[in-house]
Motif scaffolding. Sequence first.
Motif, PDB file in Angstrom:
ATOM      1  N   GLU A  63      37.624 -24.687  40.709  1.00  0.00           N
ATOM      2  CA  GLU A  63      36.591 -25.569  40.199  1.00  0.00           C
ATOM      3  C   GLU A  63      35.281 -25.298  40.960  1.00  0.00           C
ATOM      4  OE1 GLU A  63      36.854 -30.034  40.653  1.00  0.00           O
ATOM      5  OE2 GLU A  63      38.317 -29.657  39.079  1.00  0.00           O
ATOM      6  N   PHE A  76      38.675 -21.137  48.337  1.00  0.00           N
ATOM      7  CA  PHE A  76      40.089 -21.479  48.551  1.00  0.00           C
ATOM      8  C   PHE A  76      40.600 -21.103  49.945  1.00  0.00           C
ATOM      9  CE2 PHE A  76      40.456 -21.911  43.834  1.00  0.00           C
ATOM     10  CZ  PHE A  76      41.043 -23.178  43.824  1.00  0.00           C
ATOM     11  N   ASN A 101      35.170 -19.342  41.814  1.00  0.00           N
ATOM     12  CA  ASN A 101      35.089 -20.703  41.289  1.00  0.00           C
ATOM     13  C   ASN A 101      34.156 -20.767  40.094  1.00  0.00           C
ATOM     14  OD1 ASN A 101      36.682 -22.601  42.945  1.00  0.00           O
ATOM     15  ND2 ASN A 101      35.430 -21.801  44.622  1.00  0.00           N
ATOM     16  N   HIS A 178      45.689 -27.759  39.218  1.00  0.00           N
ATOM     17  CA  HIS A 178      44.844 -27.517  40.381  1.00  0.00           C
ATOM     18  C   HIS A 178      45.636 -27.855  41.646  1.00  0.00           C
ATOM     19  CE1 HIS A 178      41.633 -27.559  43.250  1.00  0.00           C
ATOM     20  NE2 HIS A 178      40.856 -26.960  42.336  1.00  0.00           N
TER      21      HIS A 178
HETATM   22  N1  URA Z   1      39.097 -26.189  45.150  1.00  0.00           N
HETATM   23  C1  URA Z   1      38.551 -25.336  44.279  1.00  0.00           C
HETATM   24  O1  URA Z   1      38.586 -25.568  43.082  1.00  0.00           O
HETATM   25  N2  URA Z   1      37.971 -24.233  44.767  1.00  0.00           N
HETATM   26  C2  URA Z   1      37.944 -23.939  46.057  1.00  0.00           C
HETATM   27  O2  URA Z   1      37.411 -22.905  46.391  1.00  0.00           O
HETATM   28  C3  URA Z   1      38.522 -24.840  46.952  1.00  0.00           C
HETATM   29  C4  URA Z   1      39.103 -25.969  46.476  1.00  0.00           C
END
Ligand code: URA
Length: 583
Positions: A63, A76, A101, A178
Amino acid sequence: MGFFFNAARGASPSKPRAAKKHIPVQTMREMGCKACPFDHAKLVTPKMRPSGTTRPSLYVLGEAPGEEEDTKGEPFVGKSGRLLRSCFDRDFLEDHVRIGNTIRCRPPENRTPETPEIECCRDQVAQDIADTQPLVVVGAGGIPLTWATGLTNITAWRGRTIVAKIGGHVCWYFPILHPSYVLRKQSKYGKSEHELVFEHDLHWIQKNYRRLPEPHFYEASYDTGVTLIEGDGQRDLNKLEDILNRLRDAPSVGVDIETSCLRPYAANAAIYMCSIGTFEDTVAFPVNDPRAWNSSLRRKVEGLLVEFILESRKKVAHHLGFELEWFMYFYGNRIANLTEWEDTMAQAHTIDERIGVLGLGDLTSQYFGFDLKAQSDVDPKRLLEYPIRDGLRYNGMDAKWTQLLYDVQQPIVCTEPELVNEYERKIRLAPALVLTQQKGIGVDKDYARSLQEEMAVEIKGIEAQVMACAEVKKYKQKYGEFLPSSPDHVAKMMDVICDRKEVRKEGGGTTSDEGALSKIPAKEVPSAPLILELRTISKLQSTYIDPVVSGRIIYPDGLIHTKFGSMVAITGRLNSEDPNVQN
Ligand code: URA
């Protein structure tokens, strides 16, 4: 400060917000960061770059960066990221995965990205995907799902491969939950259902991405090759005959009908239109549409149709039970005994047994990149209200795309012998179910009427007992009326008058559902079991007795014709509706 909150212009706080709504999406895309509301100065890593190989097999799309990601400058790498990365083999992650993202800047308080932010960032993100050409984009959560495919409902779509065109690059899109949602759903008692699903999906795509068929994305010309025959005299009949002759030897043809109602047993039942064809060559024509043909030509059209069905090779329907029931009713059981049928809905249900995404529009979205049902304004329930050409076009596109869908899904079914067996079982089942439906069930209306009277007396008696309970009297004193059939009244009484914690929901609010009321002992609140009993009898009455007495579910032949399905219950057992005769 970006475009929408341009303090330098001295705009009042409310004005830029109003402006936000009026900026066309295309402008947002073209202006990019210049139009973006984010304050890049407040971020450690604005416009964060994706990480990982530049030649990925899988491109994980999240996201937006969170706090830890912003600090470390990489997507992430926080708690969610650790869960995500733990589902990949280390070497695979290094050699085959790229991670980015939908938006590149961390939103304030990690809130969900909004449309202007998403659209201003879209082109840069899409460009990276187009440049790196992944085979599959693995999207985490609902935001990337809508971003890449326009689809909503991540729970329904997760774990399915959907064709997508991103920055001109055509590939598969594979939605997963997610990881932050999965973390929120963790259980004290081992892995939660969500964790298992998340791991399963990521393991599945790592194992199978190489085996996916080549993706095809279709844009425009959805009705190319569909000939519309309006039923205007002998010349039209000759034209229809010619087309059916040339389609007769096609290895498979899509077949779709539009009808006056859902079941052929009704008084006004008629097949209005039929379409038959391949992806390249389809014909849509009226059958018993009152606006077309004269009665002698109509009989000839039916003759041509039956002859075609009996003599052609494979016919493909989307939800075979429907087409078979109508054809068998009007043209005899030889339709089932002497012909070969396939079913694109049965294929889809065999590939993934979850219900909810089995409509033809859903499947064209999944495999072809567009929703077939959005390509026409026609509501098939009111077919005669539209110009005949519009109805024929709607009908014709269904047959055309059903045939292509069959060709695309069949190799997937054939990847495993168990899937082939299951698909064939469903195909064999379809005519057997139609024959059972046709037979119908006789009903004893007098007996139903006497049951209705008995139940009315019983309901009255229980209602009187409920109204005599002390808690109900207190409720009436305080609030006036109490209706035992009102879930709101019952929940409020149990909560306010009886102070029962059983009806209080965890997240706030109250409920009077069976789970809650059945936990309340009769000794403490006598009305609780009485209300449950009342509901059981009322449900039986309204579902099974009243429709028989009123005749609503009885057809002109005096019978009930339930409808059996093999693609509703997740366990694989049959379901029955209109009415459910299994209860
Ligand atoms: N959540 C996400 O969607 N992207 C990231 O990079 C980290 C957490």
